[in-house]
Design a protein around this motif. Structure first.
Motif, mmCIF file in Angstrom:
data_model
loop_
_atom_site.group_PDB
_atom_site.id
_atom_site.type_symbol
_atom_site.label_atom_id
_atom_site.label_comp_id
_atom_site.label_asym_id
_atom_site.label_seq_id
_atom_site.Cartn_x
_atom_site.Cartn_y
_atom_site.Cartn_z
ATOM 1 N N PHE A 115 1.989 -8.616 31.404
ATOM 2 C CA PHE A 115 1.587 -7.598 30.628
ATOM 3 C C PHE A 115 1.595 -6.031 31.406
ATOM 4 N N THR A 116 1.725 -5.082 30.154
ATOM 5 C CA THR A 116 1.958 -3.752 30.322
ATOM 6 C C THR A 116 0.498 -3.541 29.941
ATOM 7 N N ALA A 117 0.354 -2.703 31.045
ATOM 8 C CA ALA A 117 -1.349 -1.421 31.071
ATOM 9 C C ALA A 117 -1.397 -1.068 30.200
ATOM 10 N N ASP A 118 -2.060 -0.375 29.183
ATOM 11 C CA ASP A 118 -2.780 1.047 28.195
ATOM 12 C C ASP A 118 -3.085 2.231 28.943
ATOM 13 N N ILE A 119 -1.846 2.965 29.330
ATOM 14 C CA ILE A 119 -1.354 4.025 29.580
ATOM 15 C C ILE A 119 -2.938 5.460 29.494
ATOM 16 N N ARG A 120 -3.663 4.538 27.902
ATOM 17 C CA ARG A 120 -5.147 5.504 27.616
ATOM 18 C C ARG A 120 -6.579 5.254 28.509
ATOM 19 N N ILE A 298 2.858 2.639 21.326
ATOM 20 C CA ILE A 298 1.483 2.529 21.444
ATOM 21 C C ILE A 298 0.492 3.386 21.311
ATOM 22 N N VAL A 299 0.798 4.179 22.007
ATOM 23 C CA VAL A 299 -0.049 6.315 22.069
ATOM 24 C C VAL A 299 -0.133 6.452 20.727
ATOM 25 N N TYR A 300 1.427 6.545 19.681
ATOM 26 C CA TYR A 300 1.738 7.042 18.803
ATOM 27 C C TYR A 300 1.312 5.930 17.602
ATOM 28 N N ASN A 301 0.878 4.975 17.755
ATOM 29 C CA ASN A 301 0.072 4.025 16.858
ATOM 30 C C ASN A 301 1.635 4.167 15.887
ATOM 31 N N THR A 302 2.515 3.489 15.998
ATOM 32 C CA THR A 302 3.754 4.222 14.926
ATOM 33 C C THR A 302 3.783 3.054 13.951
ATOM 34 N N GLU A 303 3.977 2.394 12.999
ATOM 35 C CA GLU A 303 4.245 1.652 12.652
ATOM 36 C C GLU A 303 4.950 0.347 12.340
ATOM 37 N N ASP A 304 6.182 0.769 13.755
ATOM 38 C CA ASP A 304 6.753 -0.356 14.816
ATOM 39 C C ASP A 304 5.961 -0.703 15.558
#
Length: 362
Positions: A115-120, A298-304
């Motif tokens: 997994f990758t972490a959640d930077i937030r 992830i941060v910008y919650n993009t459509e993709d």
């Protein structure tokens, strides 16, 4: 019949109680309150904090191994700030799912994942981490937790850089790519990916061991980045390249990059420039300049945004079928502040190759 049903229910309830008991309310972690030089014993300290509770679309993972990345050291670097609550760093790892939220669809308890972490939020430098399933994929079955932990952040970054940012496809077979710092985590994965597309791969390194590692990762030519790259490339009968991936501060390389990139070529930057650069040369050659930040979607919650998951899953398959190989070169154990400080120190000395992994709690 009724007695049998009751017995089975009692066994199931007992197992659930036992499973819950195995997950303590508290966990060990490594974090910081002050941003200090790594030589300071308080720069990273052992902590006891609450185990996170997974939300609806999250999984709770028992962390078995974590990787250390240059971004960890940059975030920990000295600054005049004191945290009221401990900050826990860490950007990728591997482990076992111990609980799942109600909305989780892809995973179940006991799945082995990376997994990758959640930077937030808090990072992976802890016994447990709660993550939205978008950050998680099944661990490659042929890799240990340590081998798998080395790959998520660097592999996703390299994949996005080459395929999503530079837009390299199989049609580019035979073209050339220069990978600045090919002995590092992202660079060594990028070498492997570039080879899969049939590119001529030119890496840069300076030490014999990093040059050797670059070639083992797929670089056909390795230049010494402490010397003139233009002259070295000419000695290899090349004057320009089609693509450039810059895994280092581009500031000191800028003029060289402008000379080496072909007209209508593409450059991807992963690291911020430490100074201002002149963009005018890009226009004359109609150069495409792009940047890569793994957390953008992830941060910008993009459509993709689910592209992040797709890449992790693709990387897992590529590791399983041998198209990619792990880049772990050093494993420290057990997981504690002493070993984490040592990993940060090694990265800050800029003498590492591949990835450093820390494994297991005692």
């Amino acid at each position: 019949m009724l007695l049998n049903v009751i017995f089975i229910l009692l066994v199931v309830i007992h197992l659930f109680i036992k499973m819950a008991a195995n997950i303590s309310k508290n966990m060990r972690a490594v974090g910081l309150f002050k941003y200090l030089p790594i030589s300071d014993i308080n720069s990273l300290i052992d902590l006891e904090v609450s185990v996170p509770v997974p939300k609806e679309s999250e999984v709770l993972i028992e962390v078995k191994a974590i990787a250390i990345n240059p971004i960890d050291t940059k975030q920990r670097a000295p600054k005049p700030l004191i945290e009221k609550e401990p900050r826990i760093l860490g950007f990728d790892g591997a482990g076992i799912i111990t609980a799942v939220g109600e909305a989780v669809k892809k995973f179940k308890v006991n799945d082995q994942v990376f997994f990758t972490a959640d930077i937030r939020r808090h990072g992976t430098n802890a016994q447990y981490v709660a993550l939205d399933e978008i950050h998680v994929a099944q661990k490659p079955k042929n890799l240990s937790f340590e081998e798998a932990a080395a790959m998520p952040l660097t592999a996703v970054s390299a994949y996005e850089s080459l395929i999503d940012r530079l837009c390299i496809t199989e049609k580019d077979k035979g073209k050339s790519i220069l990978i600045i710092n090919s002995g590092g985590g992202v660079g060594s994965v990028a070498c492997q990916l570039a080879n899969l597309f049939g590119l001529k791969v030119i890496g840069t390194a300076s030490r014999p061991e990093s040059m050797k590692f670059s070639k083992e990762s797929g670089a056909h030519i390795v230049l010494n980045h402490s010397e003139n790259l233009v002259e070295q490339l000419k000695k290899n009968k090349l004057s320009e390249v089609d693509f450039i991936l810059v895994n280092y501060d581009p500031y000191n390389y800028w003029d060289t990059l402008m000379m080496l990139i072909k007209p209508q070529g593409k450059i991807c930057l992963i690291v911020d420039s430490s100074g201002l650069v002149d963009l005018k040369p890009l226009k004359a050659k109609s150069i495409t300049l792009v940047s890569e930040m793994m957390y953008t979607r992830i941060v910008y919650n993009t459509e993709d945004r689910y592209r992040h998951t797709e890449i992790l899953e693709e990387v897992s398959k590529m590791l399983e079928n041998g198209k990619l190989k792990t880049t772990v070169t050093k494993v420290l154990a057990p997981f504690n502040a002493v070993n984490l400080r040592e990993a940060h120190r090694l990265i800050e000395e800029k003498k590492t190759i591949g990835k450093i992994v820390i494994s297991g709690f005692e």
